[in-house]
Design an enzyme around this catalytic site. Structure first.
Site, PDB file in Angstrom:
ATOM      1  CG  ASP A  27      -1.988  -1.195   1.018  1.00  0.00           C
ATOM      2  OD1 ASP A  27      -1.992  -2.010   0.252  1.00  0.00           O
ATOM      3  OD2 ASP A  27      -2.766  -1.427   2.075  1.00  0.00           O
ATOM      4  CD  GLU A  75      -6.978  -0.232   3.118  1.00  0.00           C
ATOM      5  OE1 GLU A  75      -5.752  -0.349   3.475  1.00  0.00           O
ATOM      6  OE2 GLU A  75      -7.775   0.236   3.629  1.00  0.00           O
ATOM      7  CE  LYS A 139      -3.384  -4.359   1.344  1.00  0.00           C
ATOM      8  NZ  LYS A 139      -4.298  -3.526   2.497  1.00  0.00           N
ATOM      9  CE  LYS A 142      -8.183  -1.260   8.126  1.00  0.00           C
ATOM     10  NZ  LYS A 142      -8.551   0.164   7.530  1.00  0.00           N
ATOM     11  CB  VAL A 167       2.584   2.731   4.675  1.00  0.00           C
ATOM     12  CG1 VAL A 167       3.910   3.124   4.633  1.00  0.00           C
ATOM     13  CG2 VAL A 167       1.792   2.880   3.434  1.00  0.00           C
ATOM     14  CB  THR A 168       0.085   2.195   8.589  1.00  0.00           C
ATOM     15  OG1 THR A 168      -0.926   1.322   9.034  1.00  0.00           O
ATOM     16  CG2 THR A 168       0.070   3.471   7.915  1.00  0.00           C
ATOM     17  CB  CYS A 172      -2.101  -2.813   5.197  1.00  0.00           C
ATOM     18  SG  CYS A 172      -3.875  -1.691   5.400  1.00  0.00           S
TER      19      CYS A 172
HETATM   20  N1  TIU Z   1      -2.523   0.354   4.303  1.00  0.00           N
HETATM   21  C1  TIU Z   1      -2.846   0.782   5.375  1.00  0.00           C
HETATM   22  O1  TIU Z   1      -2.119   0.433   6.374  1.00  0.00           O
HETATM   23  N2  TIU Z   1      -4.190   0.935   5.403  1.00  0.00           N
HETATM   24  C2  TIU Z   1      -4.741   1.905   6.525  1.00  0.00           C
HETATM   25  O2  TIU Z   1      -6.037   1.988   6.599  1.00  0.00           O
HETATM   26  N3  TIU Z   1      -3.721   2.238   7.225  1.00  0.00           N
HETATM   27  C3  TIU Z   1      -3.819   2.872   8.418  1.00  0.00           C
HETATM   28  O3  TIU Z   1      -3.000   3.177   9.257  1.00  0.00           O
HETATM   29  N4  TIU Z   1      -5.378   3.439   8.789  1.00  0.00           N
END
Ligand code: TIU
Length: 230
Positions: A27, A75, A139, A142, A167-168, A172
């Site tokens: 992501d 995502e 996707k 998460k 991230v993060t 995810c």
């Molecule tokens: N990629 C990911 O971690 N999606 C999130 O929603 N991260 C948050 O920290 N919200």
């Protein structure tokens, strides 16, 4: 490349078969990394996630130069949001007077509709755009295994080991790492190429991965890996 490569990690060295290991980048999208993206609107501090871009580009360069497989995940949701888990949509619904949720999934932000596939903000940051030959997995959750073809894709490519970044960390990345571990993949997260919106959460998330003799897998550092690939 040697058949098996090993580099120092926690709780002990991570050894992986060079022909069966993918770099999995979770992501690294504008919506999570840039100002006025979904993560920023949700209250995320962007300093650390942005700092992960350069090291990720560096490892990607090495990985690509060796012809090793790369998988990028994104995502997001189809435009009618029919693939958005209801819990996710509900918890991120705008509550009156709640500034943090002033905008929700599907709302229009400066980079397009938030977390909607095909929008500018949903795509990868410029520095980490995938090559044509690389795998991109869209996707809705998460974890990257939920409602995707990731398992099938990895199996088809003979992948058994994953080097994981993105991230993060707290969301995810470690959700995906835990899903992968349950499915039999040996996973190593790299500290320099993953980060999150809250430093103590990153630390705790990665500590939990390798705690207890590698509860979910390994945590390593990028330089020893790059050194081992020389
Ligand atoms: N990629 C990911 O971690 N999606 C999130 O929603 N991260 C948050 O920290 N919200």
């Amino acid at each position: 490349l040697p058949e098996s490569i090993s580099f120092s990690a926690k709780p002990y060295a991570f050894s992986f078969p060079s022909a069966a290991t993918a770099l999995l980048i979770i992501d690294m999208q504008r919506d999570f990394l840039l100002e006025n993206g979904f993560g920023h609107i949700q209250g995320g501090n962007l300093t650390n996630v942005q700092a992960a871009i350069k090291p990720t580009a560096r490892l990607l360069e090495t990985w690509r130069s060796l012809g090793l497989p790369v998988v990028h995940t994104r995502e997001g949701h189809v435009p009618d949001l029919s693939d958005c888990p209801s819990s996710k949509l509900v918890r991120q619904a705008a509550a009156p007077g709640n500034k943090q949720h002033a905008q929700i999934i599907g709302d229009k932000g400066p980079m397009g509709r938030l977390l909607v596939r095909g929008e500018y903000g949903h795509d990868f940051v410029d520095e980490l755009q995938p090559y044509e030959s690389e795998i991109v997995v869209d996707k809705p959750g998460k974890g990257a295994f939920y409602n995707t073809r990731l398992m099938e894709i990895l199996k088809k490519n003979g992948i058994t080991h994953l080097i994981i970044g993105g991230v993060t960390t707290e969301c995810c990345v470690t959700t995906t790492l835990r899903e992968a571990n349950d499915r039999g993949f040996e996973c190593c997260a790299l500290t320099e190429i993953t980060d999150g919106y809250n430093p103590p959460y990153k630390t705790a998330s990665l500590d939990m991965v390798y705690w207890s003799q590698g509860l979910f897998g390994y945590v390593g550092s990028m330089d020893p890996l790059i050194e081992a690939l020389k």
